[in-house]
Design a protein around this motif. Structure first.
Motif, PDB file in Angstrom:
ATOM      1  N   GLU A 141       2.443   1.222  -9.813  1.00 61.45           N
ATOM      2  CA  GLU A 141       1.204   0.523 -10.176  1.00 61.45           C
ATOM      3  C   GLU A 141       1.482  -0.612 -11.150  1.00 61.45           C
ATOM      4  O   GLU A 141       0.928  -1.707 -11.022  1.00 61.45           O
ATOM      5  N   ALA A 153      -2.136  10.256  -0.891  1.00 58.48           N
ATOM      6  CA  ALA A 153      -2.246  10.151   0.567  1.00 58.48           C
ATOM      7  C   ALA A 153      -2.279  11.555   1.157  1.00 58.48           C
ATOM      8  O   ALA A 153      -1.292  12.290   1.057  1.00 58.48           O
ATOM      9  N   GLY A 179       1.154   5.263  -0.589  1.00 58.16           N
ATOM     10  CA  GLY A 179       0.524   6.566  -0.738  1.00 58.16           C
ATOM     11  C   GLY A 179       1.531   7.575  -1.231  1.00 58.16           C
ATOM     12  O   GLY A 179       2.715   7.486  -0.913  1.00 58.16           O
ATOM     13  N   GLU A 239      -2.783   2.725   7.569  1.00 60.25           N
ATOM     14  CA  GLU A 239      -3.088   3.264   6.253  1.00 60.25           C
ATOM     15  C   GLU A 239      -2.073   2.919   5.169  1.00 60.25           C
ATOM     16  O   GLU A 239      -2.433   2.773   3.997  1.00 60.25           O
ATOM     17  N   LEU A 240      -0.796   2.833   5.524  1.00 61.37           N
ATOM     18  CA  LEU A 240       0.270   2.767   4.529  1.00 61.37           C
ATOM     19  C   LEU A 240       1.280   1.693   4.863  1.00 61.37           C
ATOM     20  O   LEU A 240       1.501   1.367   6.028  1.00 61.37           O
ATOM     21  N   ASP A 241       1.931   1.186   3.824  1.00 61.25           N
ATOM     22  CA  ASP A 241       3.190   0.465   3.992  1.00 61.25           C
ATOM     23  C   ASP A 241       4.370   1.367   3.653  1.00 61.25           C
ATOM     24  O   ASP A 241       5.434   1.266   4.261  1.00 61.25           O
ATOM     25  N   TRP A 289       1.452   4.532   9.464  1.00 61.73           N
ATOM     26  CA  TRP A 289       1.954   3.244   8.972  1.00 61.73           C
ATOM     27  C   TRP A 289       1.321   2.058   9.699  1.00 61.73           C
ATOM     28  O   TRP A 289       1.509   0.928   9.305  1.00 61.73           O
ATOM     29  N   ARG A 322       0.865  -1.174   0.000  1.00 59.07           N
ATOM     30  CA  ARG A 322       0.000   0.000   0.000  1.00 59.07           C
ATOM     31  C   ARG A 322       0.903   1.225   0.000  1.00 59.07           C
ATOM     32  O   ARG A 322       1.576   1.504   0.995  1.00 59.07           O
ATOM     33  N   HIS A 325       1.676  -2.761  -7.188  1.00 54.41           N
ATOM     34  CA  HIS A 325       1.415  -2.156  -5.892  1.00 54.41           C
ATOM     35  C   HIS A 325       0.103  -1.371  -5.909  1.00 54.41           C
ATOM     36  O   HIS A 325      -0.358  -0.926  -6.965  1.00 54.41           O
ATOM     37  N   HIS A 326      -0.483  -1.175  -4.746  1.00 55.07           N
ATOM     38  CA  HIS A 326      -1.710  -0.409  -4.600  1.00 55.07           C
ATOM     39  C   HIS A 326      -1.320   1.038  -4.301  1.00 55.07           C
ATOM     40  O   HIS A 326      -0.853   1.346  -3.194  1.00 55.07           O
TER      41      HIS A 326
END
Length: 485
Positions: A294, A303, A266, A385-387, A382, A264, A298-299
């Protein structure tokens, strides 16, 4: 490549891993690696002014006797700040130390570990005075030039190291990062610059921390595998360190060759704290990189990361920085046995000393506490929401030399530094690992670095992603124009 045909230019663009491999194969000797680096420094440093002191004869003797280490015989340059080897000059960009020919009286832990890994120190690289600038133009040694355009700054404060690696003088050079001082030069010079997690590399034995908790040590390289393998060699707590990062699950060099699972990711192009948009070239770099990510599975999504804009980011730093510079001058006065006046420093640093002397203990501790509260809010992104967060490394492309020169008014320098630190400083405060990768060049042929930030102590995630991006968008064949070096 046989020993009889190996030349300095043939070795010039090999990374440290490849150079060490040649030694293990018997194709070259450590002395030949060091001699080749010396030849390159002598040929090209006149244009760059990246290397300010040399130890060539010592390096040759050390190379001739070195017999072990994963980087046996690979030449390395140390930034003229913090990391040091007993007997070698240490000036930190200060004219007062240069004029007194100050030399280190002990080995830093980082230098000891680099030597144990087989590196041979060939000299020290230019840095702004007390590492307080994002350009490398100290009055003590003059400006370092960016090898991509000699009229441009290589960034700071590890600008001499970044320029030396970008120009192929050495494959690896030491740097440190208090507010972006590895990542900003890496971006400006088109090389790889990782700021590890807080406590990953020791600052001992002289320091437990530095500038409060802001300082992180590592290197600048041309390849992700070098960045990873050097971290394997240097990471780990030393006796007495006030904090340390937990050991990785497996070697970082293994992570460099392993593609990550879909992440993930952002991205953000508005400066933290101010919301000011980055330069269009930097925005384009982020957007292009988001599309590449992408395509790799990856997503990826914008963000907002509102925690980055919470009050307190830049409000807490002036007293911390000012007090740190005031303490630095007092520390050097004690070591030299004479009271140094602020007038021995460049104007901005002299002003910081005067301001720092007015900071009370209560104000210092309040600033530290406020910045730690701010950091907790940011780090929480982290958890849910995010990696990884993607941003420009710098808000602007490499600046022209002279724009942030020491003679400029302190308020002008402060504003320019704040702009360059906008995306990097937050992660010195949080202590998270962040890496700048050379994934974009603008229409003027100048590098635009991309910053990737992972959760605390997750260098493994960053290195896996960085290795994947390096394989997908290889930058190793990009070299500064011949006219620049």
């Amino acid at each position: 490549m046989s020993r009889s045909t190996t030349t300095a230019d043939e070795l010039r663009w090999l990374d440290a891993t490849a150079q060490a491999g040649l030694v293990r194969q018997g194709s070259v000797t450590p002395l030949e690696l060091v001699d080749a680096a010396i030849a390159r420094i002598e040929q090209h440093n006149g244009d760059l002014n990246a290397v300010i002191s040399t130890r060539f004869e010592l390096a040759r003797r050390e190379a001739a006797s070195i017999t072990e280490g994963p980087f046996q015989g690979v030449p390395l340059l140390l930034k003229d700040f913090l990391a040091h080897w007993a007997g070698d000059p240490v000036h930190g960009g200060m004219r007062a130390l240069r004029d007194r020919d100050w030399r280190a009286t002990e080995d830093s832990h980082l230098a000891t570990r680099l030597r144990a890994a087989g590196f041979v120190f060939c000299g020290r690289t230019n840095t702004p005075e007390l590492a307080t600038s994002f350009t490398t133009e100290p009055l003590s040694y003059g400006a370092t030039h960016n090898p991509w355009d000699l009229t441009r700054s290589p960034g700071g404060s590890s600008g001499g190291s970044a320029a030396a690696v970008a120009a192929g003088l050495v494959p690896v050079a030491h740097g440190n990062d208090m507010a972006g001082s590895i990542r900003v030069p890496a971006s400006a010079c088109g090389v790889v610059g990782l700021k590890p997690s807080r406590g990953r590399n020791s600052l001992g034995p002289q320091y437990g921390d530095y500038w409060g908790f802001l300082t992180h040590e590592h290197v600048l390289t041309r390849s992700v595998r070098d960045t990873a393998a050097v971290l394997d060699a240097t990471a780990g707590a030393a006796a007495g360190d006030p904090y340390s990062a937990p050991p990785p699950a497996r070697p970082y060099r293994v992570e460099a060759g392993t593609d990550p699972e879909p992440l993930r990711i952002g991205f953000r192009t508005a400066a933290p704290g101010t919301g000011e948009p980055a330069h269009p070239d930097c925005v384009t770099a982020v957007e292009d990189t988001a599309r590449l990510l992408e395509s790799l599975g990856h997503h990826v999504a914008p963000a907002a990361a509102p925690a980055l804009d919470a009050p307190g980011l830049f409000d807490t730093m002036p007293p911390v920085l000012a007090a740190a510079v005031a303490w630095e001058l007092e520390s050097w006065s004690e070591r030299l046995g004479e009271q140094l006046s602020p007038s021995v420093l460049e104007p901005m640093n002299a002003a910081l000393v005067e301001a720092g002397r007015q900071v009370t203990a209560v104000q210092w501790l309040s600033a530290i506490s406020a910045s730690q509260r701010w950091a907790r809010g940011v780090a929480a992104l982290w958890e849910d929401e995010l990696d990884v967060l993607l941003t420009p490394t710098s808000a602007v492309p490499p600046r022209k030399l002279g724009e942030l020169a020491p003679e400029a008014k302190p308020e002008h320098l402060a504003a320019g530094s704040a702009e360059l630190a906008a995306f990097t400083l937050p992660f010195n405060i949080t202590g998270q690992p962040a890496i700048s990768l050379p994934l974009h060049w603008n229409a003027d042929g100048l590098p635009i670095g991309l910053q990737f930030v992972a959760a605390q102590n997750r260098e493994d995630v960053l290195i896996r992603l960085a290795g994947q991006l390096e394989r997908a968008a290889a930058w190793s064949d990009r070299r500064p124009p011949a006219t620049a070096v």
